[in-house]
Design an enzyme around this catalytic site. Sequence first.
Site, PDB file in Angstrom:
ATOM      1  N   ASP A 172      56.853 -50.589 -53.555  1.00  0.00           N
ATOM      2  CA  ASP A 172      55.526 -50.728 -54.839  1.00  0.00           C
ATOM      3  C   ASP A 172      55.145 -51.709 -55.420  1.00  0.00           C
ATOM      4  O   ASP A 172      55.696 -52.776 -55.705  1.00  0.00           O
ATOM      5  CB  ASP A 172      57.408 -49.694 -55.883  1.00  0.00           C
ATOM      6  CG  ASP A 172      56.317 -48.937 -57.441  1.00  0.00           C
ATOM      7  OD1 ASP A 172      54.737 -49.352 -57.585  1.00  0.00           O
ATOM      8  OD2 ASP A 172      56.933 -48.559 -57.616  1.00  0.00           O
TER       9      ASP A 172
ATOM     10  N   GLU B 130      51.254 -47.535 -53.614  1.00  0.00           N
ATOM     11  CA  GLU B 130      52.734 -47.365 -53.282  1.00  0.00           C
ATOM     12  C   GLU B 130      52.732 -47.258 -51.036  1.00  0.00           C
ATOM     13  O   GLU B 130      51.463 -46.701 -51.228  1.00  0.00           O
ATOM     14  CB  GLU B 130      53.198 -46.298 -53.804  1.00  0.00           C
ATOM     15  CG  GLU B 130      53.741 -45.918 -55.157  1.00  0.00           C
ATOM     16  CD  GLU B 130      53.973 -45.622 -55.158  1.00  0.00           C
ATOM     17  OE1 GLU B 130      54.862 -45.378 -56.739  1.00  0.00           O
ATOM     18  OE2 GLU B 130      53.742 -44.043 -54.945  1.00  0.00           O
TER      19      GLU B 130
END
Length: 411
Positions: free
Chosen positions: A9, A107
């Site tokens: 992330d 992500e």
Amino acid sequence: MHPRILLADCDSYFVRCAMLADPEGAGKSDLVIVGGSASTRGVVTSASYGARKFGVHAGMPMGAAIRLCPKAVVVPVPGEMVSRKHHEVRAVLDEFSPVVEAASVDEFYLDMTGTEMLYHDEPLEATARRIQQAVMDRTGISISIGGATGRTLAKMAASVNKPFGVHIVPPGGEAEFMSRFELSDIPGVGPALAESLRRRGAIMVRDLVPIDLPTLVSWLGDSRAEWLYRLARGEDAGRVTTRRPQKSVSHERTFAQDVADPEELETRLMMLAVDTGASLRAEGLRARTVTVRVRYSDFTDKSAARTAPDPIESDRAIFTIARELLRGLLARRGGGVRLLGVGVSKLVGDEEEDLVLFDDTPGGPETERDRTLAQAADRLRGRFGKGALIPARIVKRSPKDGTRGRGGSQE
């Protein structure tokens, strides 16, 4: 063999991209806000960790954000840098895992199952830290990594030690890990569902564990109850695929001032159709359904859709269908429009269809010429910028309203 899934992330991604795009401005400030203009109806896309300490968060009006953090550097979304760094980060991750899935622009899921021998049985946390450092060294992007036996748990683990942290949930420790969270922290549990569970006395994940499945089904229905029942016990069957099927592409604009003139709305609709068509073709897709969404000044939303027998991809075909839908919506209700959107869905790849003869498209069938022109326009804009080729109707009217846009399925 337990599944080994990582979620990488990117930390405060849009802010970091803005800093890299403007090293002498945003790059030198700890207080950075990315988003629309405060003089219009712009909203915050992302805020640096320093700005977040003042209460600034994504989705809030930019004017309110500046009042909370008046010394912040405010910059627009650096679209070119966002796209470039996405591909750079992906290229590094591809070197560590044979299966990488981009879940969004910032992500990435990695399936590390079966790579133990490749990494000489080093702990997954050690591998994750090497991945993290490689991404930072080669792209300038900070990432936090979560690891677990399933997708949802890995995503939740990535949030534990941000920024630039690593948290691995060991096999067998899933239920204990989940017990620390509120139900509203689970991806997929929205405000309405969380409130419904709260009214029944369930706020934390651990509050749900004593509740049997039949009771949960009576509350939530079969599929949602079973998913939440298993996840609360740490049972996460989510896996990683190289590409998840895309369901829709859309673009919309919120206007600085309400627009009531139908001709002006059609011009702005054309802008959205051009953006949507370009996004569609960039993914090598065509669409069967076109949807137009209108939000009026009183925040009432109305939409209309049309599904055609054959898929389309050209700006002309998308716009002509969207224009008919917009005219139908405006005929049923006039007044000022605050937001306008165009979306396409029921997508298929180029290889799945032959040449389309879209006989009932308003203005005539989509032709090979339509597609060739649209693809040529894409190449010109890709080389010389988005403004290199603009439909004449847009150039003639050229509305200057400080609108803000939001890409649909790619977000």
